[in-house]
Design an enzyme around this catalytic site. Structure first.
Site, PDB file in Angstrom:
ATOM      1  N   GLY A 197       0.920  -1.486  -0.065  1.00  0.00           N
ATOM      2  CA  GLY A 197       0.099  -0.072  -0.064  1.00  0.00           C
ATOM      3  C   GLY A 197       0.884   1.366   0.082  1.00  0.00           C
TER       4      GLY A 197
ATOM      5  N   GLU B 157       5.459  -4.776   6.051  1.00  0.00           N
ATOM      6  CA  GLU B 157       5.929  -6.152   6.256  1.00  0.00           C
ATOM      7  C   GLU B 157       6.109  -7.233   5.138  1.00  0.00           C
ATOM      8  OE1 GLU B 157       2.941  -8.617   8.320  1.00  0.00           O
ATOM      9  OE2 GLU B 157       1.440  -7.327   7.803  1.00  0.00           O
TER      10      GLU B 157
ATOM     11  N   THR C 114       4.531   2.505   6.170  1.00  0.00           N
ATOM     12  CA  THR C 114       3.176   1.908   6.185  1.00  0.00           C
ATOM     13  C   THR C 114       2.501   2.935   7.146  1.00  0.00           C
ATOM     14  OG1 THR C 114       1.635   0.526   7.372  1.00  0.00           O
ATOM     15  CG2 THR C 114       3.721   0.285   8.017  1.00  0.00           C
TER      16      THR C 114
ATOM     17  N   ASP D  82      -0.080   2.511   8.837  1.00  0.00           N
ATOM     18  CA  ASP D  82      -0.450   1.914   9.824  1.00  0.00           C
ATOM     19  C   ASP D  82       0.461   1.756  11.277  1.00  0.00           C
ATOM     20  OD1 ASP D  82      -2.354   1.073   8.469  1.00  0.00           O
ATOM     21  OD2 ASP D  82      -2.123  -1.057   8.270  1.00  0.00           O
TER      22      ASP D  82
ATOM     23  N   MET E 205      -8.230   3.493   8.674  1.00  0.00           N
ATOM     24  CA  MET E 205      -7.663   2.277   8.219  1.00  0.00           C
ATOM     25  C   MET E 205      -6.823   1.548   9.548  1.00  0.00           C
ATOM     26  SD  MET E 205      -6.061   2.590   4.439  1.00  0.00           S
ATOM     27  CE  MET E 205      -6.840   1.965   3.166  1.00  0.00           C
ATOM     28  N   GLY E 206      -6.286   0.428   9.364  1.00  0.00           N
ATOM     29  CA  GLY E 206      -5.867  -0.081  10.449  1.00  0.00           C
ATOM     30  C   GLY E 206      -6.046  -1.635  10.587  1.00  0.00           C
ATOM     31  N   ARG E 207      -5.162  -2.374   9.741  1.00  0.00           N
ATOM     32  CA  ARG E 207      -5.842  -3.715   9.692  1.00  0.00           C
ATOM     33  C   ARG E 207      -5.668  -4.661  10.911  1.00  0.00           C
ATOM     34  NH1 ARG E 207      -4.558  -6.137   4.016  1.00  0.00           N
ATOM     35  NH2 ARG E 207      -2.569  -5.210   4.289  1.00  0.00           N
TER      36      ARG E 207
HETATM   37  O1  F6P Z   1      -1.462  -1.627   5.182  1.00  0.00           O
HETATM   38  C1  F6P Z   1      -1.749  -0.584   4.952  1.00  0.00           C
HETATM   39  C2  F6P Z   1      -3.280  -0.497   4.710  1.00  0.00           C
HETATM   40  O2  F6P Z   1      -3.678   0.820   4.524  1.00  0.00           O
HETATM   41  C3  F6P Z   1      -4.115  -1.052   5.467  1.00  0.00           C
HETATM   42  O3  F6P Z   1      -4.516  -0.404   6.783  1.00  0.00           O
HETATM   43  C4  F6P Z   1      -5.344  -1.480   4.685  1.00  0.00           C
HETATM   44  O4  F6P Z   1      -6.290  -2.616   5.236  1.00  0.00           O
HETATM   45  C5  F6P Z   1      -4.888  -1.744   3.523  1.00  0.00           C
HETATM   46  O5  F6P Z   1      -3.480  -1.248   3.381  1.00  0.00           O
HETATM   47  C6  F6P Z   1      -5.702  -1.434   2.412  1.00  0.00           C
HETATM   48  O6  F6P Z   1      -4.845  -1.723   1.122  1.00  0.00           O
HETATM   49  P1  F6P Z   1      -5.487  -1.775  -0.414  1.00  0.00           P
HETATM   50  O7  F6P Z   1      -7.017  -1.359  -0.225  1.00  0.00           O
HETATM   51  O8  F6P Z   1      -4.711  -0.694  -1.106  1.00  0.00           O
HETATM   52  O9  F6P Z   1      -5.088  -3.069  -0.675  1.00  0.00           O
END
Ligand code: F6P
Length: 343
Positions: A10, A105, A127, A129, A171-173
């Site tokens: 991302g 990562e 990132t 995040d 966001m924040g997986r």
């Molecule tokens: O890892 C960064 C991040 O912004 C996460 O918070 C989010 O879940 C993910 O990327 C979404 O990425 P994309 O929609 O580009 O696949």
């Protein structure tokens, strides 16, 4: 030394600032030359390169996104050995001596495997995040939080006009740093993180209490928060690194509040990719620049297999493998700081 730079995963504000610093310092201090691989590992596999010189990178400090493009291509998806071999052949064919890999990562995980197989590589972490344990901070986070807080400040005024609960999904997986800092800086009444069990009845009590005193509840929810006991997943395929696409936590929360608070007026705003776009903050420009400078020094000194990292106020070089170890999630102590307070 001819260095290939790539940005993977991302995107985030500050990527171009790393490229700029690395190219300027590498050229001026060490006589290096640079090329950029387009769209992360995809560009390496396809031999898709563009020249990167001082003139090209000088204007990039404040430019959002990545001029190199990004992708979630995993060159090791079909097997580590074949993947490494393909990368090695591509680099040799293009006369690239070493790689500077800028990623999170997943991207740095590939870089680690390449280093272990003897490919000359250094890394820089990114990132929004901010969840890499090897560094105290990643660039992009500060900008993302600032964007989220500005949005919340606006939502608060319209929420107050309508006596409405405003739910904001950020966001924040796996880690709730963006939600935690956004919630604190925007004065949210409720902040929900991926790290915590969600008590919907307690959340509804807070909403009722805020409304009862004439306020408009602001609820910040991380996309990875287990609102219904597990993460809200969109109906989408997993990517090359095995990640599902998240989405829907904010809507789930609103629905549950509607059930528990009769007559509640509420709206949901999903900030999503707004947080990844735009020009980097001053703090992110500084951190990204320092990471770019450090990565080039690592290359020049032959400290391969390392990654630039912030430790306290210093930028140091740590083993790449550390970047992909344990994720840096929000610890209990940070959550306890605000526990039980009525904002
Ligand atoms: O890892 C960064 C991040 O912004 C996460 O918070 C989010 O879940 C993910 O990327 C979404 O990425 P994309 O929609 O580009 O696949």
């Amino acid at each position: 030394m001819r260095v290939g730079i790539l940005t993977g995963g991302g995107d985030c504000p500050g990527l171009n600032a790393v490229v700029r610093a690395a190219v300027l310092a590498g050229t001026q201090r060490h006589g290096m030359s640079f090329v950029g691989f387009l769209d992360g590992w995809r560009g390496v596999l396809d031999g898709d390169v563009v020249p990167l010189d001082e003139e090209r990178v000088r204007p990039l400090l404040a430019v959002g996104g990545t001029v190199l493009g990004s992708s979630r291509t995993n060159p090791l998806a079909g097997g580590v050995e074949q993947g490494v071999q393909r990368v090695r052949e591509r680099l040799a064919a293009l006369g690239v001596d070493a790689l500077l890999v800028i990623g999170g990562e997943d991207t740095l995980g590939v870089a680690t495997a390449l280093h272990e197989a003897g490919v000359p590589v250094v890394g820089a972490p990114k990132t929004i995040d901010d969840d890499l344990s090897a560094t105290d901070a990643t660039f992009g986070f500060d900008t993302a939080v600032q964007t989220a807080v500005e949005a919340c400040d606006r939502l608060v005024t319209t929420g107050a006009s309508h006596h409405r609960a405003m739910v904001v999904e950020v966001m924040g997986r796996h880690a709730g740093w963006i939600a935690l800092h956004t919630g604190m800086a925007a004065g949210a009444h409720v902040t929900l993180l991926p790290e915590e069990v969600v008590d919907l009845d307690a959340v509804a009590d807070v909403v009722r209490a805020v409304l009862a005193r004439g306020g408009a509840p602001l609820l910040v929810v991380s996309e990875g928060a287990p609102v219904l006991g597990q993460q809200a997943v969109k109906d989408a395929p997993v990517d090359a690194f095995g990640h599902v696409q998240l989405g829907g936590a904010g809507e789930q929360l609103e629905r549950e509040l509607q059930r528990r608070v009769p007559g509640l007026s509420s709206r949901v705003t999903v900030l999503g990719h707004l947080l990844r776009g735009g020009t980097p903050s001053a703090a992110d420009r500084v951190l990204a620049t320092r990471f770019g400078l450090s990565a080039v020094e690592a290359l020049a000194a032959g400290r391969l297999g390392t990654m630039a990292a912030l430790r306290g106020v210093d930028v140091v070089q740590v083993p790449l493998a550390e970047a992909t170890g344990v994720l840096r999630t929000v610890p209990e102590a940070r959550r306890a700081e605000t526990a039980g307070l009525r904002w």
